[in-house]
Design an enzyme around this catalytic site. Structure first.
Site, PDB file in Angstrom:
ATOM      1  N   TYR A 248       0.835  -1.202   0.000  1.00 24.55           N
ATOM      2  CA  TYR A 248       0.000   0.000   0.000  1.00 24.55           C
ATOM      3  C   TYR A 248       0.871   1.253   0.000  1.00 24.55           C
ATOM      4  O   TYR A 248       0.669   2.177  -0.799  1.00 24.55           O
ATOM      5  CB  TYR A 248      -0.934  -0.003   1.203  1.00 24.55           C
ATOM      6  N   LYS A 252       1.333   4.195  -2.997  1.00 24.45           N
ATOM      7  CA  LYS A 252       1.153   5.626  -2.777  1.00 24.45           C
ATOM      8  C   LYS A 252       2.430   6.400  -3.099  1.00 24.45           C
ATOM      9  O   LYS A 252       2.377   7.544  -3.564  1.00 24.45           O
ATOM     10  CB  LYS A 252       0.724   5.885  -1.332  1.00 24.45           C
TER      11      LYS A 252
END
Length: 383
Positions: A248, A252
């Site tokens: 994750y 990002k």
């Protein structure tokens, strides 16, 4: 190094230091996390601070639940006149829209449009709908909130890319670029007076596109030394090196570096592009796949340190309403401009070039580089 590179747009606000020109966060991140989650209270938006939201139009993706839904609720409460909800399930989207009409703003127009961030066809169709809307309506703000955090490896069938990288970076960048000329073309539909960073000054402002990012980009570690692999993006598609705890944040980070590069090519006079971190927030459903002992740990952490969803969503509202051109290309944390991820200051040039080149190649079918070139030519007056 990137940290010494002065932003071409920095003079839009002489008192604002762009994220890229700030010193990086310290390596010991615990004090910052403690300050963010326990000692910082995000103020909820009020009509007195944002008195000019009525008459405006907003697009929010992933807005049928969690932070996206709450941000929609807050904007509608402020008087937003037209909301476009980009959702994967229009059934759930319509149910959410009915709740918003009843609880926030019965007179607002709320449209629910299908958007599947795993499908390039769906993303392009959504952009075409936005283009049709822009022929008659100024689109004042966009919040790209749709995202994914997976605990188990899975790929997007149509691209064979790992889902987290596909949705949080590749597809999000595609939608961002497709929306840029649409937002720019709609900016002259009417003159807009908005509350500025101090909440009261009136000025005219281009449309704002806010991408939801995360402080986890700063903490991200590339699994299996992936940042040194070429090509880079396919290295995340290997299930044997998949690290759910890192993916994750890496997704990002990829999107943050690509977005910063994009903002060097797009003028804030056309579209203001910024990124926002809502902080660790409970009630979002982002970690809904967490099971077993990991699930217990996540739920415990959220219950102790997580912000209420309305406080997290208030950072979205701040990003689209309280910041002007000075926020172009910036990372917003706690409603203030903050440094970029540490990778920008160490491997920024190399990583950004690789991420940008490979993502542009992936999205070549959509003519994304041509879209950017046309916008640059339009800004510079080249026919």
């Amino acid at each position: 190094m990137p940290s010494h590179r002065q932003s071409q747009h920095a003079n839009s606000n002489s008192q604002a230091v762009p994220s890229k020109d700030m010193p990086p966060f310290p390596e010991n991140f615990v004090p910052i996390f403690f300050q963010n989650q326990f000692r910082t209270k995000i103020e909820l938006p009020t009509k007195s601070k944002y008195p000019n939201v009525q008459g405006q139009c907003a697009i929010i993706t992933g807005s049928n639940t969690g932070l996206g839904f709450e941000a929609a609720h807050q904007l509608l409460t402020l008087g937003l006149s037209h909301l476009i909800m980009g959702v994967r399930s229009t059934t759930r989207g319509e149910a959410a829209a009915n709740k918003l009409r009843a609880a926030a703003n019965p007179s607002a127009k709320i449209d629910v449009w299908h958007l599947d961030m795993e499908s390039y066809d769906s993303i392009q169709a959504f952009a075409r709908n936005c283009a049709d809307l822009a022929t008659t309506t100024r689109i004042d703000m966009v919040i790209l909130n749709a995202g994914l955090a997976r605990l188990k490896f899975a790929t997007t069938p149509s691209t064979n890319h790992e889902q987290t990288i596909q949705i949080n970076h590749i597809s999000t960048l595609l939608l961002t670029i497709l929306l840029l000329p649409i937002l720019s073309s709609s900016k002259h539909k009417h003159k807009l007076a908005v509350a500025g960073g101090n909440g009261h000054s009136q000025h005219q402002r281009p449309p704002v596109l806010t991408l939801v990012n995360s402080l986890t980009a700063h903490l991200a570690k590339f699994p299996n030394n992936a940042h040194a692999q070429r090509p880079l993006l396919p290295s995340f598609d290997d299930p044997t090196t998949y690290d759910a705890a890192e993916q994750y944040g890496v997704s990002k980070l990829l999107n943050q570096l690509a977005t910063v590069n994009l903002t060097e090519l797009i003028s804030p006079d056309d579209v203001i592009i910024n990124m926002v971190d809502p902080g660790l927030t409970k009630g979002t459903g982002l970690a809904r796949d967490a099971k077993g002992i990991y699930g217990v740990v996540v739920k415990l952490l959220l219950s102790i340190a997580g912000r209420p969803v309305n406080r997290g969503a208030a950072t979205y509202v701040d990003a689209v309403l309280a910041h002007g051109k000075e926020s172009h290309g910036c990372f917003l944390m706690n409603c203030k401009i903050a440094p970029l991820a540490r990778w920008y200051y160490t491997d920024g040039h190399t990583l950004t070039d690789v991420i940008w080149t490979e993502t542009m190649q992936e999205l070549g079918f959509a003519g994304v580089e041509g879209i950017i070139d046309l916008m640059r030519a339009s800004t510079s007056g080249i026919s």
